[in-house]
Motif scaffolding. Structure first.
Motif, mmCIF file in Angstrom:
data_model
loop_
_atom_site.group_PDB
_atom_site.id
_atom_site.type_symbol
_atom_site.label_atom_id
_atom_site.label_comp_id
_atom_site.label_asym_id
_atom_site.label_seq_id
_atom_site.Cartn_x
_atom_site.Cartn_y
_atom_site.Cartn_z
ATOM 1 N N ASN A 1 0.766 -1.119 0.062
ATOM 2 C CA ASN A 1 0.072 -0.009 -0.170
ATOM 3 C C ASN A 1 1.018 1.092 0.068
ATOM 4 N N GLU A 2 2.044 1.383 0.692
ATOM 5 C CA GLU A 2 2.922 2.485 0.797
ATOM 6 C C GLU A 2 3.473 2.867 -0.496
ATOM 7 N N ASN A 3 3.982 1.889 -1.185
ATOM 8 C CA ASN A 3 4.672 1.694 -2.391
ATOM 9 C C ASN A 3 3.768 2.142 -3.564
ATOM 10 N N ASN A 4 2.519 1.630 -3.399
ATOM 11 C CA ASN A 4 1.501 2.013 -4.331
ATOM 12 C C ASN A 4 0.486 3.066 -4.004
ATOM 13 N N LEU A 5 0.906 4.001 -3.262
ATOM 14 C CA LEU A 5 0.231 5.201 -2.681
ATOM 15 C C LEU A 5 0.042 5.983 -3.908
ATOM 16 N N THR A 6 -1.114 6.629 -4.640
ATOM 17 C CA THR A 6 -1.131 7.535 -5.524
ATOM 18 C C THR A 6 -1.225 8.938 -4.854
ATOM 19 N N PHE A 7 -0.734 9.887 -5.650
ATOM 20 C CA PHE A 7 -0.825 11.192 -5.106
ATOM 21 C C PHE A 7 -0.920 12.157 -6.168
ATOM 22 N N GLN B 1 2.691 25.173 -11.868
ATOM 23 C CA GLN B 1 2.616 23.810 -12.675
ATOM 24 C C GLN B 1 4.141 23.434 -12.374
ATOM 25 N N GLU B 2 5.125 24.392 -12.811
ATOM 26 C CA GLU B 2 6.632 24.207 -12.508
ATOM 27 C C GLU B 2 6.881 23.687 -10.840
ATOM 28 N N ILE B 3 6.477 24.324 -9.993
ATOM 29 C CA ILE B 3 6.738 23.945 -8.701
ATOM 30 C C ILE B 3 5.972 22.678 -8.584
ATOM 31 N N GLY B 4 4.879 22.226 -8.779
ATOM 32 C CA GLY B 4 4.174 21.110 -8.459
ATOM 33 C C GLY B 4 4.780 19.771 -9.327
ATOM 34 N N ARG B 5 5.456 20.209 -10.441
ATOM 35 C CA ARG B 5 6.181 19.099 -11.131
ATOM 36 C C ARG B 5 7.548 18.593 -10.233
ATOM 37 N N ILE B 6 8.285 19.802 -9.992
ATOM 38 C CA ILE B 6 9.430 19.492 -9.281
ATOM 39 C C ILE B 6 9.178 18.538 -7.819
ATOM 40 N N VAL B 7 8.039 18.902 -7.285
ATOM 41 C CA VAL B 7 7.641 18.337 -5.874
ATOM 42 C C VAL B 7 7.120 16.935 -6.299
ATOM 43 N N GLY B 8 6.497 16.747 -7.131
ATOM 44 C CA GLY B 8 6.118 15.625 -7.826
ATOM 45 C C GLY B 8 7.221 14.420 -8.117
ATOM 46 N N ILE B 9 8.118 15.058 -8.852
ATOM 47 C CA ILE B 9 9.325 13.955 -9.150
ATOM 48 C C ILE B 9 10.017 13.681 -7.853
ATOM 49 N N ALA B 10 10.282 14.548 -6.898
ATOM 50 C CA ALA B 10 10.915 14.334 -5.925
ATOM 51 C C ALA B 10 10.318 13.384 -4.947
ATOM 52 N N LEU B 11 8.910 13.420 -4.873
ATOM 53 C CA LEU B 11 8.079 12.532 -3.897
ATOM 54 C C LEU B 11 8.324 11.233 -4.579
ATOM 55 N N MET B 12 8.048 10.806 -5.948
ATOM 56 C CA MET B 12 8.306 9.692 -6.591
ATOM 57 C C MET B 12 9.603 9.045 -6.254
ATOM 58 N N LYS B 13 10.614 9.960 -6.401
ATOM 59 C CA LYS B 13 12.119 9.236 -6.463
ATOM 60 C C LYS B 13 12.285 8.904 -4.807
ATOM 61 N N GLN B 14 11.818 9.528 -3.949
ATOM 62 C CA GLN B 14 11.979 9.414 -2.349
ATOM 63 C C GLN B 14 11.172 8.345 -1.803
ATOM 64 N N PHE B 15 10.046 8.299 -2.176
ATOM 65 C CA PHE B 15 8.884 7.231 -1.571
ATOM 66 C C PHE B 15 8.303 6.271 -2.613
ATOM 67 N N GLY B 16 8.602 6.278 -3.941
ATOM 68 C CA GLY B 16 8.039 5.378 -4.782
ATOM 69 C C GLY B 16 6.847 5.399 -5.089
ATOM 70 N N TRP B 17 6.006 6.522 -4.532
ATOM 71 C CA TRP B 17 4.683 6.907 -5.051
ATOM 72 C C TRP B 17 4.130 7.065 -6.514
ATOM 73 N N LYS B 18 3.071 6.774 -6.998
ATOM 74 C CA LYS B 18 2.679 7.263 -8.182
ATOM 75 C C LYS B 18 1.815 8.265 -8.387
ATOM 76 N N ALA B 19 2.033 9.000 -9.483
ATOM 77 C CA ALA B 19 1.249 10.143 -9.500
ATOM 78 C C ALA B 19 -0.005 9.979 -10.132
ATOM 79 N N ASP B 20 -1.284 10.393 -9.662
ATOM 80 C CA ASP B 20 -2.506 10.342 -10.457
ATOM 81 C C ASP B 20 -3.333 11.787 -10.263
ATOM 82 N N LEU B 21 -3.455 12.223 -11.184
ATOM 83 C CA LEU B 21 -4.198 13.580 -11.228
ATOM 84 C C LEU B 21 -5.473 13.633 -11.036
ATOM 85 N N ARG B 22 -6.305 12.344 -11.496
ATOM 86 C CA ARG B 22 -7.777 12.501 -11.439
ATOM 87 C C ARG B 22 -8.320 12.020 -10.240
#
Length: 443
Positions: free
Chosen positions: A141-147, A164-185
């Motif tokens: 569940n932790e690895n497959n957490l969508t955000f 959008q620029e700030i959001g993209r930078i934060v999103g990439i950092a979260l994916m690298k750090q925690f392995g979460w997956k981005a889901d905008l919907r």
């Protein structure tokens, strides 16, 4: 308790708060690396807040189930014959269950005799298996957490970066750090980041639905949180006569009547469709007997002079209604019906502000001590705990900006500006102005 807060738009579990980014003296790449440090420098704090967030969701879900169960109790009424039949059926079911259990025990005994030591190994594996499954499920569940990242930039940083620029930078950092997956919907988790000239703050919304969404409002007009804030500034007391001469869907009066019930409320509007929406809202909120609605023009109120204690109104911004310089005649009529010492609270756009500056004001001086910013808690902005001095800086800057608003706004006849608060309406900003009537208007 959190859901009962009236003037809060959204509530967040705070992950990080720090000084604002200095965009004037560093490069764009440096700012991006500083934003990434919000995630990478202290991942433990992120995981702690995620754990609290999960607990809150579980508690909220349990409470909803309990409330649903209490709201729809199952009442079973049975006669004597039905009770006897029910007991017989229950006895028969118990007998069948007991027989099945005996059969299962016999089979298990046979298997034990045949398999011997192999069963002992299997039992041990079965005992360990649930714990392993739970651990695996938690990790899964932790690895497959969508955000999703919701970003808001204001002030100097908004001129250099887009959300959008700030959001993209934060999103990439979260994916690298925690392995979460981005889901905008439809994400499991929303990360909120706000970068301004006062602070940089990151958090998780406590509720998916904003607190501004009231259950008792069917047709939305003015944002209910702004309406409540306006009513709270107006110093409403029991027995007063409170008027909204351009009530629209009645949101201000609704919020006021919910909080201060022992008051005589009147809403007026020239639009029949607006009044119809207001009536629906009053009916849904159970307040149709508390608030009287009139179909009249704001510049021709059928009220005696100096008969009203408090006037609260959202002056239309010109999207549907074009007021132009009509705001002067509107204020004159408000001034006429308000008694000396009475209060007017208005929501004004920047265009209204300019129109009022063009109007001729009297020579009555503005009393800077009339501000009550402490009562509203405006100075209590988020500031880094490690440096308590910043709260004083934030407080003084807000007080000076409010005083600047007051200095720019001259008195209108006998209406003297007392307080000014800048508020956000999403894409546009507005001002809550509070006036006091200082003397008879002479009209």
């Amino acid at each position: 308790m959190l859901k009962k807060l009236k003037s809060a738009e959204r509530l967040f579990l705070l992950i990080k708060k720090q000084f604002p980014f200095n965009v004037s003296s560093v490069s764009k790449g440096k700012i991006f690396s500083e934003v990434q440090r919000l995630i990478n420098d202290d991942p433990e704090s992120w995981l702690n807040v995620i754990s609290i967030w999960k607990n809150l969701l579980e508690l909220d879900a349990k409470k909803e189930k309990l409330s649903q169960r209490d709201a729809n109790p199952q009442k079973i009424k049975m006669g004597k014959n039905d009770t006897i039949i029910g007991k017989k059926l229950k006895i028969e079911q118990m007998q069948e269950t007991e027989e099945n259990r005996e059969c299962q025990l016999e089979k298990q005994t046979e298997e034990t005799l045949e398999q011997g030591d192999s069963l002992t190994k299997r039992e041990k594996l079965q005992e360990d298996f649930p714990n392993d499954v739970a651990k695996a499920a938690d990790t899964h569940n932790e690895n497959n957490l969508t955000f999703r990242v919701s970003c808001r930039c204001s002030g100097a940083i908004a001129k250099t970066f887009t959300a959008q620029e700030i959001g993209r930078i934060v999103g990439i950092a979260l994916m690298k750090q925690f392995g979460w997956k981005a889901d905008l919907r439809n994400p499991n988790l929303e990360i909120f980041i706000h970068l301004s000239d006062i602070y940089s703050v990151v958090g998780i919304p406590v509720f998916r639905v904003p607190l501004a969404s009231r259950d008792y409002i069917r047709t939305t007009g003015l944002r209910s949180t702004i309406a409540w804030a306006m009513a709270s500034v107006a110093e409403i007391k029991a027995g007063m006569f409170v008027l909204d001469p351009m009530c629209g869907f009645g949101t201000i009066l609704l919020e006021a009547a919910k909080e201060w019930p022992d008051v005589y409320y009147v809403g007026a509007d020239v639009s029949a469709s607006q009044l119809l929406g207001a009536y629906d809202n009053l009916t849904a909120a159970g307040l149709k007997d508390k608030i009287e609605l009139l179909k009249v023009s704001v510049i021709e109120l059928p009220l005696p002079s100096e008969s009203v204690d408090v006037i609260i109104s959202d002056i239309p911004f010109g999207k549907k209604f074009k007021l132009g310089k009509d705001i002067r005649s509107i204020l004159q009529e408000m001034e006429r019906v308000l008694h000396v010492g009475g209060t007017v609270v208005l929501l004004l756009s920047e265009a209204h502000h300019r129109h009022l500056k063009d109007c001729e004001g009297s020579s009555i001086p503005v009393n800077p001590k009339g501000s009550h910013t402490d009562e509203l808690g405006i100075e209590k902005c988020l500031s880094p705990e490690e440096n308590p001095g910043i709260s004083k800086t934030v407080s003084s800057s807000l007080e000076s900006s409010n005083q600047e608003c007051l200095d720019k706004m001259p008195p209108f006849g006998s209406l003297v500006p007392m307080e000014c608060y800048k508020v956000s309406l999403g894409k546009t900003d507005a001002f809550i102005y509070k006036y006091k009537k200082s003397h008879a208007s002479g009209l």
